[in-house]
Design a protein around this motif. Structure first.
Motif, PDB file in Angstrom:
ATOM      1  N   UNK A   1       0.842  -1.203   0.000  1.00 62.18           N
ATOM      2  CA  UNK A   1       0.000   0.000   0.000  1.00 62.18           C
ATOM      3  C   UNK A   1       0.875   1.250   0.000  1.00 62.18           C
ATOM      4  N   UNK A   2       1.907   1.258   0.839  1.00 60.50           N
ATOM      5  CA  UNK A   2       2.807   2.414   0.902  1.00 60.50           C
ATOM      6  C   UNK A   2       3.524   2.615  -0.429  1.00 60.50           C
ATOM      7  N   UNK A   3       4.021   1.532  -1.019  1.00 61.78           N
ATOM      8  CA  UNK A   3       4.720   1.647  -2.296  1.00 61.78           C
ATOM      9  C   UNK A   3       3.799   2.181  -3.385  1.00 61.78           C
ATOM     10  N   UNK A   4       2.547   1.749  -3.396  1.00 59.78           N
ATOM     11  CA  UNK A   4       1.603   2.241  -4.393  1.00 59.78           C
ATOM     12  C   UNK A   4       1.332   3.737  -4.208  1.00 59.78           C
ATOM     13  N   UNK A   5       1.114   4.157  -2.966  1.00 59.26           N
ATOM     14  CA  UNK A   5       0.855   5.580  -2.700  1.00 59.26           C
ATOM     15  C   UNK A   5       2.084   6.423  -3.004  1.00 59.26           C
TER      16      UNK A   5
ATOM     17  N   UNK B   1      -3.461   9.682  -1.102  1.00 58.86           N
ATOM     18  CA  UNK B   1      -2.264   8.849  -1.260  1.00 58.86           C
ATOM     19  C   UNK B   1      -0.985   9.504  -0.745  1.00 58.86           C
ATOM     20  N   UNK B   2      -0.846  10.816  -0.953  1.00 59.72           N
ATOM     21  CA  UNK B   2       0.369  11.482  -0.475  1.00 59.72           C
ATOM     22  C   UNK B   2       0.414  11.524   1.050  1.00 59.72           C
ATOM     23  N   UNK B   3      -0.745  11.678   1.688  1.00 58.88           N
ATOM     24  CA  UNK B   3      -0.789  11.658   3.151  1.00 58.88           C
ATOM     25  C   UNK B   3      -0.463  10.263   3.683  1.00 58.88           C
ATOM     26  N   UNK B   4      -0.970   9.218   3.014  1.00 57.55           N
ATOM     27  CA  UNK B   4      -0.652   7.841   3.414  1.00 57.55           C
ATOM     28  C   UNK B   4       0.847   7.594   3.253  1.00 57.55           C
ATOM     29  N   UNK B   5       1.421   8.081   2.130  1.00 59.44           N
ATOM     30  CA  UNK B   5       2.854   7.905   1.902  1.00 59.44           C
ATOM     31  C   UNK B   5       3.669   8.591   2.991  1.00 59.44           C
TER      32      UNK B   5
ATOM     33  N   UNK C   1       4.386   5.578  -5.081  1.00 61.50           N
ATOM     34  CA  UNK C   1       4.535   5.532  -6.530  1.00 61.50           C
ATOM     35  C   UNK C   1       3.717   6.596  -7.226  1.00 61.50           C
ATOM     36  N   UNK C   2       2.540   6.932  -6.674  1.00 61.75           N
ATOM     37  CA  UNK C   2       1.723   8.000  -7.243  1.00 61.75           C
ATOM     38  C   UNK C   2       2.384   9.357  -7.066  1.00 61.75           C
ATOM     39  N   UNK C   3       3.094   9.549  -5.942  1.00 56.48           N
ATOM     40  CA  UNK C   3       3.860  10.786  -5.744  1.00 56.48           C
ATOM     41  C   UNK C   3       4.949  10.894  -6.808  1.00 56.48           C
ATOM     42  N   UNK C   4       5.729   9.817  -6.976  1.00 54.97           N
ATOM     43  CA  UNK C   4       6.770   9.793  -8.007  1.00 54.97           C
ATOM     44  C   UNK C   4       6.157  10.036  -9.386  1.00 54.97           C
ATOM     45  N   UNK C   5       5.021   9.426  -9.670  1.00 52.50           N
ATOM     46  CA  UNK C   5       4.426   9.508 -10.995  1.00 52.50           C
ATOM     47  C   UNK C   5       4.047  10.935 -11.355  1.00 52.50           C
ATOM     48  N   UNK C   6       3.417  11.660 -10.431  1.00 53.83           N
ATOM     49  CA  UNK C   6       3.012  13.029 -10.746  1.00 53.83           C
ATOM     50  C   UNK C   6       4.225  13.935 -10.914  1.00 53.83           C
TER      51      UNK C   6
ATOM     52  N   UNK D   1      10.596  14.486   1.487  1.00 60.00           N
ATOM     53  CA  UNK D   1      10.870  15.697   0.713  1.00 60.00           C
ATOM     54  C   UNK D   1      10.040  15.751  -0.563  1.00 60.00           C
ATOM     55  N   UNK D   2       9.833  14.592  -1.198  1.00 58.49           N
ATOM     56  CA  UNK D   2       9.043  14.575  -2.421  1.00 58.49           C
ATOM     57  C   UNK D   2       7.556  14.801  -2.151  1.00 58.49           C
ATOM     58  N   UNK D   3       7.062  14.312  -1.025  1.00 54.06           N
ATOM     59  CA  UNK D   3       5.665  14.587  -0.666  1.00 54.06           C
ATOM     60  C   UNK D   3       5.478  16.093  -0.489  1.00 54.06           C
ATOM     61  N   UNK D   4       6.433  16.733   0.184  1.00 53.86           N
ATOM     62  CA  UNK D   4       6.369  18.187   0.352  1.00 53.86           C
ATOM     63  C   UNK D   4       6.472  18.895  -1.000  1.00 53.86           C
TER      64      UNK D   4
END
Length: 405
Positions: A9-13, A353-357, A15-20, A326-329
């Motif tokens: 679940x964490x990797x998927x969330x 997803x970013x909050x879960x990550x 991964x969405x941060x990385x993707x955007x 840092x990437x979430x921020x």
């Protein structure tokens, strides 16, 4: 098992941060590029890219060293009385061999990696098929008494399990480092990341369940070469020897490709003026980043003298604060302050997803142990100090400029 599920679940969330971010900045460099471009002309626009390279100089060798240590542990299947010193000498030998092979112009790494990847996949599928054919549910689901009683120890243990799971997932974002060489990166990179997370989650879950269906988990956790032990129990020592060779092949391919790619990251930052100039040096004939390769190669060999669990914990805790959090921020800042940047891919259900990550990475960091928490914090603090000193050099545009912006 629960750690693996939450890790997926964490990797998927994440991964969405990385993707955007990758779709917004479809160039090479990954985190370095995202932090540099998102926070350009801000107070932290100079220090954050530097801190990423700074922690990478430490965490990159730790990641590669884990491969050296894993290689030496599987050599132990053939060399049963190897001992600590013998294991370290194997690590040194592998490290020197990798550096020597890379200390030249390399033109066929891509083809070599594909060939070695096919060998790895064949090994994994062999293990999964063997486990399914000999599956014993009573062995797999032999939970100890009170296994799911929520206590302080359970929370800490779950964090440790997630740390190992995320170490195994690592690599789903590697395409971001070479996104400039990908056709239609804004479309392909997010797909590659998300498909990788799903594929790795399925493969690792099946492989681990297959192994503990034959080798009870109480034995498996003590093994230094569990794949060989698993095959030996089913097919005998000769077949286990073949699997061990395939595992060694895969481990060597991994560290070879990692050191090749990672040695280019400090070089690119140095060329860009965001890191020490010495790392921008190229070999006069081979035209490869020789200083960066030698420095990372030497640090990797030194890191391989640690225990494997220490290397993995230090690796992740040194990356979490700057890279993952840092990437979430950066994504939040991009969404709220950088409306000038096109975002062809947008995270689904933002900001959930970013909050879960962020919560998942913070949980892993907090439960890694105080010594590793301190390691991560001290690494960050030293990086800030070194940046402050480095940016005061003559003609610097780093620290002073960003503070005045």
């Amino acid at each position: 098992m629960l750690g693996w599920l939450l890790g997926a679940v964490l990797a998927m969330c994440d991964g969405l941060v990385w993707s955007e971010l990758a779709a917004a900045y479809p160039g090479a460099g990954g985190t370095y590029l995202y932090l540099r471009e998102t926070f350009r002309n801000t107070r932290v626009g100079g220090v954050l890219p530097f801190l990423f390279i700074w922690q990478f100089i430490l965490s990159g060798p730790l990641e590669i060293a884990s491969g050296y240590i894993g290689f030496s542990q599987y050599v132990g299947y053939f060399w049963r009385n190897m001992g600590w010193l013998g294991g370290r000498m194997v690590c040194v030998g592998v490290g020197l061999t990798v550096v020597l092979l890379l200390y030249r112009r390399v033109t066929a790494v891509g083809r070599l990696t594909v060939v070695l990847w096919i060998g790895m996949l064949a090994t994994v599928l062999w293990i999964i098929a063997s486990g399914i054919a000999n599956f014993h549910s009573a062995v797999v689901f032999d939970f100890p008494p009170g296994a799911f009683s929520f206590t302080r120890g359970f929370a800490a243990g779950l964090g440790s399990a997630m740390l190992i799971a995320m170490y195994d997932f690592m690599g789903y974002y590697d395409i971001c480092y070479v996104a400039a060489e990908v056709r239609e990166p804004s479309r392909i990179v997010p797909r590659a990341i998300l498909y990788s997370v799903i594929a790795v989650a399925v493969i690792y879950a099946l492989m681990n369940l297959s192994i503990i269906a034959v080798v009870p988990w109480r034995e498996a956790v003590q093994s230094k070469f569990i794949a060989a032990q698993f095959i030996e129990r089913l097919y005998g020592p000769r077949t286990a020897g073949v699997v061990t060779i395939l595992v060694l092949w895969t481990a060597f391919a991994s560290v070879f490709a990692l050191l090749f790619g990672y040695s280019r990251i400090p070089y690119a930052a140095a060329v860009d003026g965001s890191f020490f100039k010495i790392f921008a040096h190229l070999h006069p004939r081979g035209r490869f980043p020789d200083v960066s390769l030698l420095v990372l190669g030497a640090l990797t060999i030194l890191a391989s003298f640690w225990a494997l669990d220490a290397v993995i914990s230090a690796l992740l805790t040194s990356r979490i604060l700057i890279q993952f959090l840092g990437q979430v921020a950066a994504l939040h800042y991009l969404r709220t302050r950088r409306t000038d940047v096109p975002r062809p891919f947008r995270m689904w259900l933002y900001p959930i997803p970013s909050l879960i990550a962020a919560a998942g990475w913070a949980y892993i960091f907090a439960t890694s142990g105080w010594n590793y928490v301190l390691f991560g914090v001290i690494t960050l603090a030293l990086g800030v100090l070194v940046y402050a000193l480095w940016s005061r050099r003559p003609n610097s545009t780093g620290f002073t400029t960003t503070l005045q912006a």
